[in-house]
Design an enzyme around this catalytic site. Structure first.
Site, short mmCIF file in Angstrom:
data_model
loop_
_atom_site.label_atom_id
_atom_site.label_comp_id
_atom_site.label_asym_id
_atom_site.label_seq_id
_atom_site.Cartn_x
_atom_site.Cartn_y
_atom_site.Cartn_z
N ASN A 163 3.77 25.15 -55.15
CA ASN A 163 3.92 24.03 -54.23
C ASN A 163 2.58 23.68 -53.61
O ASN A 163 1.89 24.55 -53.05
CB ASN A 163 4.90 24.41 -53.11
CG ASN A 163 5.02 23.32 -52.07
OD1 ASN A 163 5.60 22.26 -52.33
ND2 ASN A 163 4.48 23.55 -50.88
N GLU A 164 2.19 22.42 -53.73
CA GLU A 164 1.00 21.86 -53.09
C GLU A 164 -0.21 22.80 -53.14
O GLU A 164 -0.76 23.22 -52.12
CB GLU A 164 1.33 21.48 -51.64
CG GLU A 164 2.42 20.43 -51.56
CD GLU A 164 2.73 19.92 -50.17
OE1 GLU A 164 3.34 18.86 -50.05
OE2 GLU A 164 2.35 20.61 -49.20
N PRO A 165 -0.67 23.13 -54.35
CA PRO A 165 -1.76 24.10 -54.48
C PRO A 165 -3.06 23.65 -53.81
O PRO A 165 -3.87 24.49 -53.40
CB PRO A 165 -1.94 24.23 -56.00
CG PRO A 165 -1.31 23.00 -56.56
CD PRO A 165 -0.18 22.66 -55.66
N HIS A 183 3.94 14.49 -54.64
CA HIS A 183 4.58 14.29 -53.34
C HIS A 183 4.03 13.02 -52.72
O HIS A 183 2.88 12.65 -52.98
CB HIS A 183 4.33 15.49 -52.41
CG HIS A 183 4.92 16.76 -52.91
ND1 HIS A 183 4.70 17.97 -52.30
CD2 HIS A 183 5.74 17.03 -53.96
CE1 HIS A 183 5.36 18.93 -52.94
NE2 HIS A 183 5.99 18.37 -53.97
#
Length: 601
Positions: free
Chosen positions: A187-189, A290
């Site tokens: 998630n959202e690296p 996102h």
């Protein structure tokens, strides 16, 4: 009209054209999704077929013991927030059970790629305890040896391919109703060094993320070949452009020049495509981004226009994106162009998004976003941390009448005179033109919308229409009109100010014979007043609800004063509810409210 107009004003005319002879698009049923974290109590309130198990908490989730770390979201706390159970992969198993109970048949869960996961549930992790330390277990994407039936809790390591294998062994593979249909590559690296600096203090490198994505995806496909892989869960516009790179690194400028890439998305897709060519297996099924609107933060008026950044060329929203990023507006077609060029056949997902709002403007933006996703042929979308008005926008598409009535599965070309005032999307089911569902919004704060919906290029003669709408100060979907005077396939509809409506148009007027139009004069809201509260042992007020079937809202009032006589300050309150849904499943949910006061206000 039977609806109650809530704002003084006039009216305006709007022409809506629905072309039943135009080019159609298949709508993915998975765009009407939600994120699971913190919203499990909403199951049953939202009709959806797709749910994502993701978010910041999942980056440091340890599937072996269910410990997770909040990162900078909450004191870098390692705890039992996700699960207090000792059962391996407990949250995935609960997720599977919920899918069976509530009928969402596409489950997307998250795998951990940042390097370490929480080893314990002992609370905050200090900087001195940053990884590597005893507070963390090292993540290895591929075990390289035979999988154990039960994970080894003593080796200080967590294996991600063993996690996938455990889920397949325990729940079934992706082709089963109980298995996971898809896996997200973390998630959202690009925010790891901010949110999870205890385990990944440096910005993620572009080669690092691509290499980890390739290795993890290959392992997934080896164990569960039909599972879909989502990546790289980019948090927002700047990540689309240059991941986490900054001027001091200059990594992106070098890669961009060497590959002649437009933005980072091109590079990621190119790396995954080349990996497929080397392995002979598609490793990325769905490009995952996102999107949190920047302009909606300005206020309600900007929220009503904010979705246009995703689909309208030349639109400049009221934010830094509108000012500086026009080369990539509209966003979704620009992303699709990258897919078409660098990795054709890859699907597109927006697994976190939110356009904000706590009133009917939120419903309007949500309704327009879902129509936009359908038009852009998005495969999967899941709102993050939605509220009842936004969920009403979803239910307008998926269950507008409370009996399973839903937007069609085939999009047909539709347009309005002015999307600044009203947006519209229409659909049929398959090739059946007997029923047309049309989403229509009224973005005016004061005026009713007198719309004429022209159904063109169809030999079908339409007889009646039912209008289901959300408007005013209520998040309830109401049947506000039945129109039975259609002539020349033109439907005349009046929508109240600030409303979103699903208009169901049929060639058989008997479809609506038993429907009852909402009567505002017959509506009466009852409330229960409790007095003489006593604090429980934890210092909270407990209120027993004796009539839960009729609890529609909780109203909290309070007087706020300052002992110091200050003219500014803040106050807030929260309601936590332990309840049982109609299916008999216990759940917990909460809502909070805060207010800032200044200058004696």
């Amino acid at each position: 009209m039977p609806f109650a107009v809530t704002a003084e004003g006039g009216s305006y005319a709007m022409n809506v054209t629905v072309d039943l002879g135009g080019e159609t698009k298949t709508i993915s049923p998975y765009i009407y999704g939600i994120n699971e974290y913190g919203k499990q109590g909403e199951y049953g309130k939202i009709t959806t077929h797709s749910v994502r198990q993701g978010g910041n908490r999942m980056t440091a989730y340890n599937w072996e013991n269910n410990a997770s770390n909040a990162g900078s979201d909450w004191k870098f706390s390692s705890d039992d927030n996700l699960s207090s159970s000792e059962r391996p992969a407990d949250i995935a198993q609960i997720f599977s059970d919920a899918g069976e109970k509530y009928g969402f048949d596409y489950k997307l869960t998250t795998l951990q790629l940042a390097g370490y996961v929480a080893a314990d549930k002992d609370g905050s992790v200090s900087e001195a305890e940053a990884a590597p330390s005893l507070r963390w277990n090292e993540v290895q994407l591929v075990k390289g040896s035979e999988f154990d039936d039960e994970p080894d809790l003593t080796d200080g390591k967590v294996y991600m391919d063993e996690y996938v294998n455990y889920l397949v062994k325990t729940l079934g593979d992706s082709t089963t109703s109980t298995g996971m249909q898809a896996y997200s590559l973390d998630n959202e690296p690009c925010l790891w060094h901010h949110t999870h600096s205890r385990i990944h203090p440096q910005p993620v490198g572009m080669d690092e993320l691509s290499s980890k994505s390739i290795e993890m995806a290959a392992a997934i496909k080896k164990i569960d070949p039909n599972a879909e892989v989502f990546g790289p869960a980019l948090y927002g516009y700047t990540a689309y452009d240059h991941l986490a790179d900054d001027e001091s690194s200059n990594e992106w400028e070098t890669i961009k020049a060497e590959g002649n890439y437009h933005w980072y998305i091109d590079y990621y897709l190119d790396r995954m495509k080349k990996a497929e060519e080397e392995t002979g297996t598609r490793l990325l099924d769905v490009l995952d981004i996102h999107y949190y609107s920047e302009s909606c933060r300005v206020g309600d008026e900007d929220r009503l226009q904010s979705v246009r950044t995703l689909y309208e060329k030349g639109f400049a929203e009221n934010s830094w994106i509108g000012q500086w990023c026009q080369e990539n507006i509209p966003i979704l077609p620009t992303v699709q162009a990258s897919i078409d060029k660098y990795y054709p056949g890859t699907k597109l997902a927006v697994t976190e998004y939110n356009f904000g709002g706590e009133n009917s403007t939120a419903t309007i933006a949500q309704a327009e976003a879902l129509g936009c996703f359908a038009d852009a042929e998005v495969y999967f979308a899941s709102i993050w941390s939605g509220n009842s008005y936004q969920y009403a926008g979803i239910n307008l598409y998926t269950n507008y009448d409370g009996k399973g009535g839903h937007f069609g599965d085939t999009l047909i070309p539709t347009k309005t005179d002015d999307v600044a005032l009203a947006s519209s999307y229409a659909a049929i089911n398959g090739g059946d033109k007997g029923t047309v569902t049309a989403m229509l919004t009224n973005k005016s704060f004061t005026d009713d919308e007198n719309a004429v919906i022209s159904l063109e290029n169809s030999e079908t003669g339409y007889e009646a229409a039912a209008v289901y709408a959300v408007y005013g100060d209520s998040d309830e979907i109401r049947l506000i009109d039945i129109i039975d005077d259609i002539s020349d396939n033109k439907v005349k509809v009046t929508l109240p100010a600030l409303s979103a409506a699903m208009i169901v148009i049929t060639d058989d007027a008997s479809d609506f014979e038993d429907l009852e139009i909402y009567d505002p004069d017959a509506f009466r809201e009852e409330s229960i007043v409790y007095t003489d509260f006593e604090l429980n042992k934890n210092g909270y007020v407990e209120v027993p609800v004796t009539d839960p079937e009729h609890l529609s809202k909780v109203i909290i009032t309070a007087d706020v004063t300052s002992k110091m006589g200050s003219s500014w300050g803040s106050a807030g309150c929260a309601v936590s509810i332990n309840a049982v849904d109609k299916a008999g499943m216990k759940f917990w949910t909460s809502e909070s409210y805060s207010l800032s006061l200044g200058n004696g206000s």
